[in-house]
Structures are given as structure tokens and as C-alpha cells.
Design a protein around this motif. Sequence first.
Motif, PDB file in Angstrom:
ATOM      1  N   TYR A  72       0.808  -1.228   0.000  1.00  0.00           N
ATOM      2  CA  TYR A  72       0.000   0.000   0.000  1.00  0.00           C
ATOM      3  C   TYR A  72       0.835   1.269   0.000  1.00  0.00           C
ATOM      4  CZ  TYR A  72      -3.489   3.459   1.357  1.00  0.00           C
ATOM      5  OH  TYR A  72      -4.298   4.558   1.400  1.00  0.00           O
ATOM      6  N   TYR A  73       1.757   1.398   0.969  1.00  0.00           N
ATOM      7  CA  TYR A  73       2.506   2.638   1.107  1.00  0.00           C
ATOM      8  C   TYR A  73       3.290   3.002  -0.149  1.00  0.00           C
ATOM      9  CZ  TYR A  73       2.016   4.376   5.890  1.00  0.00           C
ATOM     10  OH  TYR A  73       1.555   4.957   7.038  1.00  0.00           O
ATOM     11  N   ILE A  74       4.057   2.048  -0.646  1.00  0.00           N
ATOM     12  CA  ILE A  74       4.908   2.352  -1.805  1.00  0.00           C
ATOM     13  C   ILE A  74       4.071   2.718  -3.026  1.00  0.00           C
ATOM     14  CG2 ILE A  74       6.623   1.410  -3.410  1.00  0.00           C
ATOM     15  CD1 ILE A  74       7.807  -0.137  -1.021  1.00  0.00           C
ATOM     16  N   PRO A  75       3.032   1.925  -3.396  1.00  0.00           N
ATOM     17  CA  PRO A  75       2.184   2.345  -4.520  1.00  0.00           C
ATOM     18  C   PRO A  75       1.470   3.675  -4.255  1.00  0.00           C
ATOM     19  CG  PRO A  75       1.852   0.014  -4.049  1.00  0.00           C
ATOM     20  CD  PRO A  75       2.667   0.574  -2.916  1.00  0.00           C
ATOM     21  N   GLY A 102      -2.397  -4.094  14.375  1.00  0.00           N
ATOM     22  CA  GLY A 102      -3.616  -4.016  13.582  1.00  0.00           C
ATOM     23  C   GLY A 102      -4.160  -2.599  13.499  1.00  0.00           C
ATOM     24  N   MET A 103      -4.159  -1.896  14.633  1.00  0.00           N
ATOM     25  CA  MET A 103      -4.676  -0.532  14.653  1.00  0.00           C
ATOM     26  C   MET A 103      -3.784   0.405  13.838  1.00  0.00           C
ATOM     27  SD  MET A 103      -5.477   2.007  17.855  1.00  0.00           S
ATOM     28  CE  MET A 103      -3.751   2.087  18.291  1.00  0.00           C
ATOM     29  N   THR A 104      -2.467   0.315  14.055  1.00  0.00           N
ATOM     30  CA  THR A 104      -1.560   1.201  13.322  1.00  0.00           C
ATOM     31  C   THR A 104      -1.562   0.891  11.833  1.00  0.00           C
ATOM     32  OG1 THR A 104       0.319  -0.282  13.813  1.00  0.00           O
ATOM     33  CG2 THR A 104      -0.043   1.573  15.304  1.00  0.00           C
ATOM     34  N   THR A 105      -1.751  -0.380  11.502  1.00  0.00           N
ATOM     35  CA  THR A 105      -1.793  -0.768  10.092  1.00  0.00           C
ATOM     36  C   THR A 105      -3.002  -0.154   9.391  1.00  0.00           C
ATOM     37  OG1 THR A 105      -0.631  -2.866  10.450  1.00  0.00           O
ATOM     38  CG2 THR A 105      -2.003  -2.711   8.485  1.00  0.00           C
ATOM     39  N   PHE A 106      -4.187  -0.338   9.977  1.00  0.00           N
ATOM     40  CA  PHE A 106      -5.398   0.158   9.311  1.00  0.00           C
ATOM     41  C   PHE A 106      -5.462   1.687   9.338  1.00  0.00           C
ATOM     42  CE2 PHE A 106      -9.838   1.156   8.612  1.00  0.00           C
ATOM     43  CZ  PHE A 106     -10.127   0.328   7.528  1.00  0.00           C
ATOM     44  N   LEU A 107      -5.115   2.291  10.461  1.00  0.00           N
ATOM     45  CA  LEU A 107      -5.133   3.753  10.529  1.00  0.00           C
ATOM     46  C   LEU A 107      -4.131   4.371   9.561  1.00  0.00           C
ATOM     47  CD1 LEU A 107      -5.567   4.599  14.334  1.00  0.00           C
ATOM     48  CD2 LEU A 107      -7.281   4.607  12.517  1.00  0.00           C
ATOM     49  N   SER A 108      -3.029   3.668   9.331  1.00  0.00           N
ATOM     50  CA  SER A 108      -2.032   4.164   8.377  1.00  0.00           C
ATOM     51  C   SER A 108      -2.585   4.158   6.958  1.00  0.00           C
ATOM     52  CB  SER A 108      -0.760   3.321   8.454  1.00  0.00           C
ATOM     53  OG  SER A 108      -0.119   3.491   9.700  1.00  0.00           O
ATOM     54  N   ILE A 109      -3.432   3.180   6.655  1.00  0.00           N
ATOM     55  CA  ILE A 109      -4.080   3.149   5.343  1.00  0.00           C
ATOM     56  C   ILE A 109      -4.957   4.392   5.179  1.00  0.00           C
ATOM     57  CG2 ILE A 109      -5.801   1.935   3.946  1.00  0.00           C
ATOM     58  CD1 ILE A 109      -4.765  -0.681   5.163  1.00  0.00           C
ATOM     59  N   ILE A 110      -5.752   4.684   6.228  1.00  0.00           N
ATOM     60  CA  ILE A 110      -6.596   5.884   6.206  1.00  0.00           C
ATOM     61  C   ILE A 110      -5.738   7.146   6.128  1.00  0.00           C
ATOM     62  CG2 ILE A 110      -8.310   7.236   7.480  1.00  0.00           C
ATOM     63  CD1 ILE A 110      -9.414   4.616   6.455  1.00  0.00           C
ATOM     64  N   GLY A 111      -4.681   7.187   6.947  1.00  0.00           N
ATOM     65  CA  GLY A 111      -3.810   8.357   6.983  1.00  0.00           C
ATOM     66  C   GLY A 111      -3.145   8.633   5.658  1.00  0.00           C
TER      67      GLY A 111
END
Length: 236
Positions: free
Chosen positions: A93-96, A156-165
Motif C-alpha cells: 500500500y505505502y509504496i504504490p 492491527g490498529m496502526t496498520t489500518f489507521l495508516s491506510i486511512i492516513g
Amino acid sequence: MKFIDFIKNELYGWKKLEIFLICAALIVIICNTLILKDNIIAIISAICGILYTIIAGKGKISCYIFGVCGSVCYSILSWQNALWGNLLLYLCYYIPAQVWGFFSWGKNINKSSHAIFKRELKLRYKFLIVLVSIAGSVITAYILRYFNDSNPAVDGMTTFLSIIGMFLTVKRYIEQWIIWFIVNVFSLIMWINVVLGGVKAYSTLIMWSVYVILAIYFYFEWRKEISANEQQTREI
């Protein structure tokens, strides 16, 4: 000539405090490297991550160059420490998303400030973000627990919130900094536990600590700019 203009635009509009923050963070990381002989991947990840965050806070598209480099290094660290949620997040996710962000920001540059136009979510979308964040974090934590993640709740929380962020970052919304503050605080706690377990990743701790400070600083900087633009629009 275009490359030279690009460099000039990226260097335009920096405050002394922001330059100080960059220099201070890099000096601390270098000193930490010399004294504690930190993991080289953690050092590169920390340097690129801090540069990415500060440059992104300024609304400069060059942030994504450092973002991709830092994401690759952080992926390696996550793999080494069995943080599978973070690993998948960065690789898939992050790189793309950073490549997407580079081109998206390039289309929304304020020609006077040489930085991106910044905006704010409407109230109904803020509520939607909160509901999606809570539900997504819980579901992600359960999935990571199934795969024997070393810290499924926080990861899990940091992963999903990072997607939103990251989505809010690419779309230039100020609410990203609230999301990043939460992510940074819990990521810092997660890596404190990793270091206490004997892993030499002190630069990563410094990186997340700096991120917490930067999230607060840039939230108020973006708030001032958005308020100023709204006032200017009303006067017109």
C-alpha cells in the motif's frame, strides 16, 4: 532547467524552526549511530522517514522520494521483527500510494507558495472516517492474530489507521495529522517493546518520537493556512 526550478521550488518557504527540526533529528540519529552502533537499516529508515514527514508537512512533492526509500527500509525491519501487518502495509500500500501521491500532488501546486493546496473534510466525512477506522482496526487485529503477529492489537490498529492516513495525505486533507498522531504514539509504544526485547533499533524509536512532535506541529501549521485561505476567499 526544469530540474533546477523543481529544486528551487522545493527549497522555497522553509521556516527556521523547520530547518532546525530536520538538523536536530539528523544529528541525534547520527550520534546514536556512533555511540550505540544501531542497525543500519533502522538508521536509513529513520532518516528517510523524518525527511519525508517534514517535507510532506511543508506540502512539497519531493517528500515521496524519501517516502519510498524509507518504506523499503521499514519493510525490512518489519519482516525481521515479525510485524506482518506493517510489512504488508508498506509493501502493498505505502509504496504504490506514494507513487500515486507524487503525481496527485503535482497537479495541485499553489504557484505562489510552491506547495500543495490544503483542505479539510466536511463534518459527515469526519464521522465516517471515525467509524471506518474503529471497525477496520478491530478486523485487522483479528486477522493478524490468526497469523501469529507479535503484537496484533497495536499492529492491527496502526496498520489500518495508516491506510486511512495515507489516503488523506494523498488527498491533501488536514485530518491526516490527527490520524498520524494516533499511529505514531502507538507505533512508538510498539517499538519500545521491540527494543526492550533486545533488538537494536534505537533510531526507529527516535523516528517515531519525532513523528509524534511533527504531527502536532504540522496540524496547526495546516490549520493556519486553511483558515487564512478561507478568510481570503470570504473577503473576495
